[in-house]
Design an enzyme around this catalytic site. Structure first.
Site, PDB file in Angstrom:
ATOM      1  N   HIS A  75      11.067  10.986 -11.814  1.00 23.65           N
ATOM      2  CA  HIS A  75      12.329  11.341 -11.152  1.00 23.65           C
ATOM      3  C   HIS A  75      13.113  10.077 -10.785  1.00 23.65           C
ATOM      4  CE1 HIS A  75       9.203  11.239  -7.989  1.00 23.65           C
ATOM      5  NE2 HIS A  75      10.111  10.663  -7.280  1.00 23.65           N
ATOM      6  N   TYR A 203      13.883  14.607   1.623  1.00 18.89           N
ATOM      7  CA  TYR A 203      13.601  14.267   3.028  1.00 18.89           C
ATOM      8  C   TYR A 203      14.655  14.960   3.883  1.00 18.89           C
ATOM      9  CZ  TYR A 203      10.802  10.324   1.174  1.00 18.89           C
ATOM     10  OH  TYR A 203       9.879   9.545   0.534  1.00 18.89           O
ATOM     11  N   PRO A 295       3.822   7.273   6.188  1.00 19.03           N
ATOM     12  CA  PRO A 295       4.010   7.714   4.797  1.00 19.03           C
ATOM     13  C   PRO A 295       5.470   7.915   4.386  1.00 19.03           C
ATOM     14  CG  PRO A 295       3.134   9.504   6.137  1.00 19.03           C
ATOM     15  CD  PRO A 295       3.128   8.288   7.006  1.00 19.03           C
ATOM     16  N   LYS A 299       4.658   4.278   0.544  1.00 22.13           N
ATOM     17  CA  LYS A 299       4.268   2.931   0.129  1.00 22.13           C
ATOM     18  C   LYS A 299       2.763   2.667   0.126  1.00 22.13           C
ATOM     19  CE  LYS A 299       8.306   1.130  -0.576  1.00 22.13           C
ATOM     20  NZ  LYS A 299       8.699   1.314  -1.960  1.00 22.13           N
ATOM     21  N   TYR A 387      12.948   1.229  -2.072  1.00 20.38           N
ATOM     22  CA  TYR A 387      12.223   2.483  -2.291  1.00 20.38           C
ATOM     23  C   TYR A 387      11.536   2.451  -3.660  1.00 20.38           C
ATOM     24  CZ  TYR A 387      11.279   7.520  -2.109  1.00 20.38           C
ATOM     25  OH  TYR A 387      10.665   8.743  -2.084  1.00 20.38           O
TER      26      TYR A 387
HETATM   27  P1  RFL Z   1      -8.817   4.937   0.906  1.00 24.64           P
HETATM   28  O1  RFL Z   1      -8.153   5.911   0.016  1.00 24.64           O
HETATM   29  O2  RFL Z   1      -8.924   5.282   2.350  1.00 24.64           O
HETATM   30  O3  RFL Z   1     -10.254   4.652   0.308  1.00 24.64           O
HETATM   31  C1  RFL Z   1     -11.231   3.915   1.028  1.00 24.64           C
HETATM   32  C2  RFL Z   1     -12.600   4.373   0.583  1.00 24.64           C
HETATM   33  O4  RFL Z   1     -13.585   3.604   1.281  1.00 24.64           O
HETATM   34  C3  RFL Z   1     -14.610   4.486   1.723  1.00 24.64           C
HETATM   35  N1  RFL Z   1     -15.296   3.877   2.885  1.00 24.64           N
HETATM   36  C4  RFL Z   1     -16.472   3.250   2.823  1.00 24.64           C
HETATM   37  N2  RFL Z   1     -17.284   2.983   1.794  1.00 24.64           N
HETATM   38  C5  RFL Z   1     -18.442   2.314   2.063  1.00 24.64           C
HETATM   39  N3  RFL Z   1     -18.792   1.908   3.315  1.00 24.64           N
HETATM   40  C6  RFL Z   1     -17.992   2.147   4.369  1.00 24.64           C
HETATM   41  N4  RFL Z   1     -18.338   1.758   5.600  1.00 24.64           N
HETATM   42  C7  RFL Z   1     -16.771   2.838   4.146  1.00 24.64           C
HETATM   43  N5  RFL Z   1     -15.763   3.247   4.949  1.00 24.64           N
HETATM   44  C8  RFL Z   1     -14.879   3.875   4.168  1.00 24.64           C
HETATM   45  C9  RFL Z   1     -13.892   5.782   2.037  1.00 24.64           C
HETATM   46  O5  RFL Z   1     -14.782   6.896   2.009  1.00 24.64           O
HETATM   47  C10 RFL Z   1     -12.853   5.828   0.924  1.00 24.64           C
HETATM   48  O6  RFL Z   1     -13.318   6.512  -0.216  1.00 24.64           O
HETATM   49  O7  RFL Z   1      -8.089   3.506   0.844  1.00 24.64           O
HETATM   50  P2  RFL Z   1      -7.421   2.755  -0.414  1.00 24.64           P
HETATM   51  O8  RFL Z   1      -8.293   2.804  -1.606  1.00 24.64           O
HETATM   52  O9  RFL Z   1      -6.958   1.458   0.137  1.00 24.64           O
HETATM   53  O10 RFL Z   1      -6.124   3.651  -0.771  1.00 24.64           O
HETATM   54  C11 RFL Z   1      -5.040   3.749   0.118  1.00 24.64           C
HETATM   55  C12 RFL Z   1      -4.344   5.116  -0.008  1.00 24.64           C
HETATM   56  O11 RFL Z   1      -5.336   6.110   0.079  1.00 24.64           O
HETATM   57  C13 RFL Z   1      -3.271   5.328   1.066  1.00 24.64           C
HETATM   58  O12 RFL Z   1      -2.550   4.138   1.297  1.00 24.64           O
HETATM   59  C14 RFL Z   1      -2.240   6.414   0.661  1.00 24.64           C
HETATM   60  O13 RFL Z   1      -2.872   7.667   0.561  1.00 24.64           O
HETATM   61  C15 RFL Z   1      -1.086   6.488   1.678  1.00 24.64           C
HETATM   62  N6  RFL Z   1      -0.152   7.595   1.402  1.00 24.64           N
HETATM   63  C16 RFL Z   1       0.846   7.460   0.448  1.00 24.64           C
HETATM   64  N7  RFL Z   1       0.942   6.345  -0.285  1.00 24.64           N
HETATM   65  C17 RFL Z   1       1.876   6.246  -1.284  1.00 24.64           C
HETATM   66  O14 RFL Z   1       1.955   5.180  -1.925  1.00 24.64           O
HETATM   67  N8  RFL Z   1       2.738   7.264  -1.608  1.00 24.64           N
HETATM   68  C18 RFL Z   1       2.706   8.435  -0.910  1.00 24.64           C
HETATM   69  O15 RFL Z   1       3.442   9.337  -1.264  1.00 24.64           O
HETATM   70  C19 RFL Z   1       1.752   8.560   0.181  1.00 24.64           C
HETATM   71  N9  RFL Z   1       1.672   9.682   0.890  1.00 24.64           N
HETATM   72  C20 RFL Z   1      -0.249   8.790   2.111  1.00 24.64           C
HETATM   73  C21 RFL Z   1       0.705   9.824   1.826  1.00 24.64           C
HETATM   74  C22 RFL Z   1      -1.249   8.994   3.048  1.00 24.64           C
HETATM   75  C23 RFL Z   1      -1.306  10.183   3.727  1.00 24.64           C
HETATM   76  N10 RFL Z   1      -2.371  10.348   4.645  1.00 24.64           N
HETATM   77  C24 RFL Z   1      -3.191  11.477   4.692  1.00 24.64           C
HETATM   78  C25 RFL Z   1      -2.845   9.200   5.378  1.00 24.64           C
HETATM   79  C26 RFL Z   1       0.667  11.021   2.519  1.00 24.64           C
HETATM   80  C27 RFL Z   1      -0.327  11.191   3.483  1.00 24.64           C
HETATM   81  C28 RFL Z   1      -0.291  12.496   4.232  1.00 24.64           C
HETATM   82  C1  PHB Z   2       3.787  13.239  -1.067  1.00 27.54           C
HETATM   83  O1  PHB Z   2       4.154  13.834  -2.083  1.00 27.54           O
HETATM   84  O2  PHB Z   2       2.655  13.400  -0.593  1.00 27.54           O
HETATM   85  C2  PHB Z   2       4.730  12.293  -0.408  1.00 27.54           C
HETATM   86  C3  PHB Z   2       5.991  12.056  -0.943  1.00 27.54           C
HETATM   87  C4  PHB Z   2       6.859  11.178  -0.340  1.00 27.54           C
HETATM   88  C5  PHB Z   2       6.474  10.529   0.819  1.00 27.54           C
HETATM   89  C6  PHB Z   2       5.214  10.756   1.356  1.00 27.54           C
HETATM   90  C7  PHB Z   2       4.342  11.639   0.747  1.00 27.54           C
HETATM   91  O3  PHB Z   2       7.326   9.688   1.432  1.00 27.54           O
END
Ligand code: RFL
Ligand code: PHB
Length: 394
Positions: A75, A203, A295, A299, A387
């Protein structure tokens, strides 16, 4: 048990850890991933959905673009629907020539596990009590408990990719580590539903609070509502969620939202957090282990990918040639990008959310900021550039 040996011990099998292991393998460098949870648990987590153009290109470059290009939704940016104002579009294609991609973190993680399995990569899952040792020596090692036995892995480098609640960051002495944190006085309640998504990522900014319409696939939608930090998913039965969602978006949008039962529902607190430096001796932090952003700017996962790009380049150089140029730059280079993402994520969060204690003056400032954005091509170009994601440093 015999100690194992590898070049890079990677703590955490989320997107950062798996992607690092995958890229290192393509560069001929051995790694072992230690993950605290089971694979099923890691794959069940519903998180990010939007990829910057640079992340998309990186995934293609390392052979992970096939399914993303078939199933992801490219998109040109995202819409902002501001209560009482015409809908506004952050046009990344017009201002930067770059496209974004909606492709779920769950799918990326599946692709990464498949690639590691195909290459015979070693992932120790359900690894308990992971500990990092001798990080300031040339012979670091990690230990963990697996099926009642203690396992030791000797290595040249340790990559801390274990997310915000991991152990890697805590292995850095408090005297060395400086942390910066700012929490938001609200959270996001997110749901997944097997319904046709609203066509644009949108948004919505409303006096009742923020709402976001996003997507995963042609029959999988992701929606979020700003909620109390302490809200519980049980307090939000589906009917209440949809009613509130529709109340926060423009009427003509509300009429087009296809509702249905949720298949996942969770609450995320919103915060910014940065730990500096991202290196201690032979330990290098990457992804959420070092930083968290709200979020709103989408990023977090993109930063995990850019850290991994920089770190894989640095480790490859060090393992192949013994030169440490990129390892020595890693923390500063990664942090420049991190702070940029923290700033734009914070700015967008403050623009689009109504804080519970917002004063009438602050509300006017938000409104004026939005009007300026809508009227000024310069402001739009600046937001679109950030963005879509700034270029990686060479
Ligand atoms: P993760 O995904 O948390 O993975 C870390 C892993 O380490 C494990 N772990 C351990 N392993 C061994 N020993 C220990 N002591 C440990 N402690 C933890 C965990 O079980 C896990 O498997 O971190 P990583 O790899 O750095 O990835 C980061 C992303 O997951 C995170 O930044 C994104 O999900 C953030 N985020 C978004 N990012 C985007 O770029 N675009 C988005 O649209 C976006 N939307 C979001 C999001 C995060 C959200 N939440 C739930 C926080 C939307 C949401 C709602
Ligand atoms: C998502 O699709 O989970 C999402 C999209 C845009 C955002 C955050 C999360 O800014």
């Amino acid at each position: 048990m015999m100690p194992a040996r590898t070049q890079v011990a990677i703590i955490g099998g989320g997107p950062a850890g798996l992607l690092l292991s995958h890229i290192l393998d393509r560069n001929g460098i051995a790694s072992i991933v230690l993950e605290r949870q089971s694979r099923a648990h890691v794959l069940e987590r519903i998180r990010a959905g939007v990829l910057e153009a640079g992340t998309v290109e990186l995934l293609r470059d390392v052979g992970l673009g096939g399914r993303m290009d078939r199933e992801g939704h490219p998109h040109d940016g995202a819409a902002i629907a501001w209560e009482g104002r015409p809908r506004f579009f952050i046009d990344t294609r017009k201002f930067t020539g770059k496209m974004m991609m909606a492709y779920g973190q769950t799918a990326i993680t599946e692709d990464l596990y498949a690639a590691r399995d195909a290459a015979g990569g070693e992932i120790i899952d359900e690894a308990g009590n992971v500990q990092l040792h001798e990080l300031n020596s040339s012979k670091p090692y990690v230990t963990c408990e697996k099926e009642g036995a203690t396992q030791r892995i000797d290595c040249d480098y340790v990559a801390g990719c274990d997310g915000f609640h991991g152990v890697s960051r805590t292995a850095i002495p408090a005297s060395v580590l400086k942390t910066y944190e700012k929490s938001c006085p609200f959270g996001w309640l997110g749901i997944l539903s097997e319904t046709q998504p609203f066509p644009d990522l949108c948004y919505c900014c409303h006096s009742r609070g923020f709402a976001l319409a996003s997507m995963r696939s042609p029959m999988l939608s992701r929606y979020y509502l700003q909620c109390d930090r302490e809200a519980k998913p049980e307090e939000w039965p589906d009917d209440r969620f949809w009613q509130e969602f529709k109340a926060r978006c423009p009427k003509e949008m509300a009429e087009r939202i296809v509702t249905g039962p949720s298949i996942e529902k969770s609450v995320t607190p919103l915060r910014s957090f940065v730990a500096e430096p991202m290196r201690y001796g032979r330990l290098f932090l990457a992804g959420d282990a070092a930083h968290i952003v709200p979020p709103t700017g989408a990023k977090g996962l993109n930063l995990a990918a850019s850290d991994v790009l920089y770190l894989s380049r640095a480790l490859t150089e060090a393992c192949r040639t013994g030169r440490n140029h990129y390892l020595d730059c890693y923390s500063d280079m990664a942090l420049r990008r991190v702070w940029g993402a923290v700033r734009v994520s914070w700015w967008l969060t403050m623009l689009l959310h109504r804080s519970p204690d917002e004063t009438p003056f602050e509300e006017k400032m938000r409104l004026s900021q939005f009007d300026y954005l809508r009227a000024s091509e310069h402001a739009q170009a600046s937001l679109a550039e950030q963005y879509a994601g700034l270029p990686f440093e060479a």
